[in-house]
Design a protein around this motif. Structure first.
Motif, PDB file in Angstrom:
ATOM      1  N   PRO A 212     -13.155  80.115  -8.581  1.00  0.00           N
ATOM      2  CA  PRO A 212     -12.256  79.820  -9.693  1.00  0.00           C
ATOM      3  C   PRO A 212     -12.763  78.718 -10.621  1.00  0.00           C
ATOM      4  N   GLU A 213     -13.634  77.851 -10.120  1.00  0.00           N
ATOM      5  CA  GLU A 213     -14.181  76.792 -10.970  1.00  0.00           C
ATOM      6  C   GLU A 213     -15.334  77.306 -11.833  1.00  0.00           C
TER       7      GLU A 213
ATOM      8  N   SER B 152     -11.585  79.052 -31.882  1.00  0.00           N
ATOM      9  CA  SER B 152     -12.653  79.804 -31.207  1.00  0.00           C
ATOM     10  C   SER B 152     -12.871  79.279 -29.795  1.00  0.00           C
ATOM     11  N   THR B 153     -12.834  77.972 -29.643  1.00  0.00           N
ATOM     12  CA  THR B 153     -13.004  77.362 -28.327  1.00  0.00           C
ATOM     13  C   THR B 153     -11.847  77.740 -27.413  1.00  0.00           C
ATOM     14  N   GLU B 154     -10.636  77.789 -27.965  1.00  0.00           N
ATOM     15  CA  GLU B 154      -9.475  78.172 -27.168  1.00  0.00           C
ATOM     16  C   GLU B 154      -9.622  79.601 -26.638  1.00  0.00           C
ATOM     17  N   VAL B 155     -10.166  80.489 -27.446  1.00  0.00           N
ATOM     18  CA  VAL B 155     -10.399  81.865 -26.996  1.00  0.00           C
ATOM     19  C   VAL B 155     -11.392  81.877 -25.836  1.00  0.00           C
ATOM     20  N   LEU B 156     -12.455  81.080 -25.939  1.00  0.00           N
ATOM     21  CA  LEU B 156     -13.436  81.016 -24.848  1.00  0.00           C
ATOM     22  C   LEU B 156     -12.819  80.460 -23.568  1.00  0.00           C
ATOM     23  N   VAL B 157     -12.021  79.414 -23.695  1.00  0.00           N
ATOM     24  CA  VAL B 157     -11.354  78.825 -22.529  1.00  0.00           C
ATOM     25  C   VAL B 157     -10.396  79.844 -21.910  1.00  0.00           C
TER      26      VAL B 157
ATOM     27  N   THR C 174     -10.703  83.031 -21.984  1.00  0.00           N
ATOM     28  CA  THR C 174     -11.532  84.037 -21.323  1.00  0.00           C
ATOM     29  C   THR C 174     -11.911  83.576 -19.923  1.00  0.00           C
ATOM     30  N   TYR C 175     -12.339  82.334 -19.806  1.00  0.00           N
ATOM     31  CA  TYR C 175     -12.663  81.775 -18.487  1.00  0.00           C
ATOM     32  C   TYR C 175     -11.435  81.759 -17.579  1.00  0.00           C
ATOM     33  N   ALA C 176     -10.289  81.340 -18.106  1.00  0.00           N
ATOM     34  CA  ALA C 176      -9.068  81.281 -17.303  1.00  0.00           C
ATOM     35  C   ALA C 176      -8.670  82.675 -16.834  1.00  0.00           C
TER      36      ALA C 176
ATOM     37  N   ARG D 142      -8.001  86.369 -12.737  1.00  0.00           N
ATOM     38  CA  ARG D 142      -7.974  87.836 -12.699  1.00  0.00           C
ATOM     39  C   ARG D 142      -6.649  88.370 -13.225  1.00  0.00           C
ATOM     40  N   GLU D 143      -6.235  87.801 -14.353  1.00  0.00           N
ATOM     41  CA  GLU D 143      -5.000  88.239 -14.999  1.00  0.00           C
ATOM     42  C   GLU D 143      -5.091  87.986 -16.497  1.00  0.00           C
ATOM     43  N   VAL D 144      -4.187  88.598 -17.232  1.00  0.00           N
ATOM     44  CA  VAL D 144      -4.144  88.419 -18.683  1.00  0.00           C
ATOM     45  C   VAL D 144      -3.659  87.010 -19.000  1.00  0.00           C
ATOM     46  N   VAL D 145      -4.308  86.375 -19.949  1.00  0.00           N
ATOM     47  CA  VAL D 145      -3.921  85.039 -20.409  1.00  0.00           C
ATOM     48  C   VAL D 145      -3.504  85.176 -21.868  1.00  0.00           C
TER      49      VAL D 145
END
Length: 94
Positions: free
Chosen positions: A15-16, A71-76, A78-80, A85-88
């Protein structure tokens, strides 16, 4: 799928480090190491040069800070999403 083939199973993820960038986290979950990496191409080098030129000239980039933050929020997110393993949903909680 034939009877002699095993079904696909998603790899273990830490998860990290859901994208498996660090060897230590791959080892912690017994994941297979990456077999290769895609290197940055000319477009990425051009972006870095553009950014450095803006800094040196003291001028604003075409991408302002607010757009860069989104843009950075979208990348974060994606990682989350990969880690959980769920929709964010966006915006992310502050």
């Amino acid at each position: 799928v034939s009877t002699d083939e095993r079904p696909w199973v998603p790899p273990n993820v830490n998860p990290e480090d859901p994208m498996g960038f660090w060897q230590s986290t791959l080892e912690a979950v017994h994941a297979q190491p990456k077999k290769g990496w895609v290197t940055f191409g000319p477009a990425a080098r051009s972006d870095v040069s553009y950014f450095l030129d803006c800094l040196a000239a003291g001028r604003e980039s075409e991408l302002n800070v607010a757009e860069a933050a989104l843009s950075t929020e979208v990348l974060v997110a994606t990682y989350a999403s990969a880690a959980r393993r769920e929709v964010v949903t966006l915006p992310l909680p502050r």
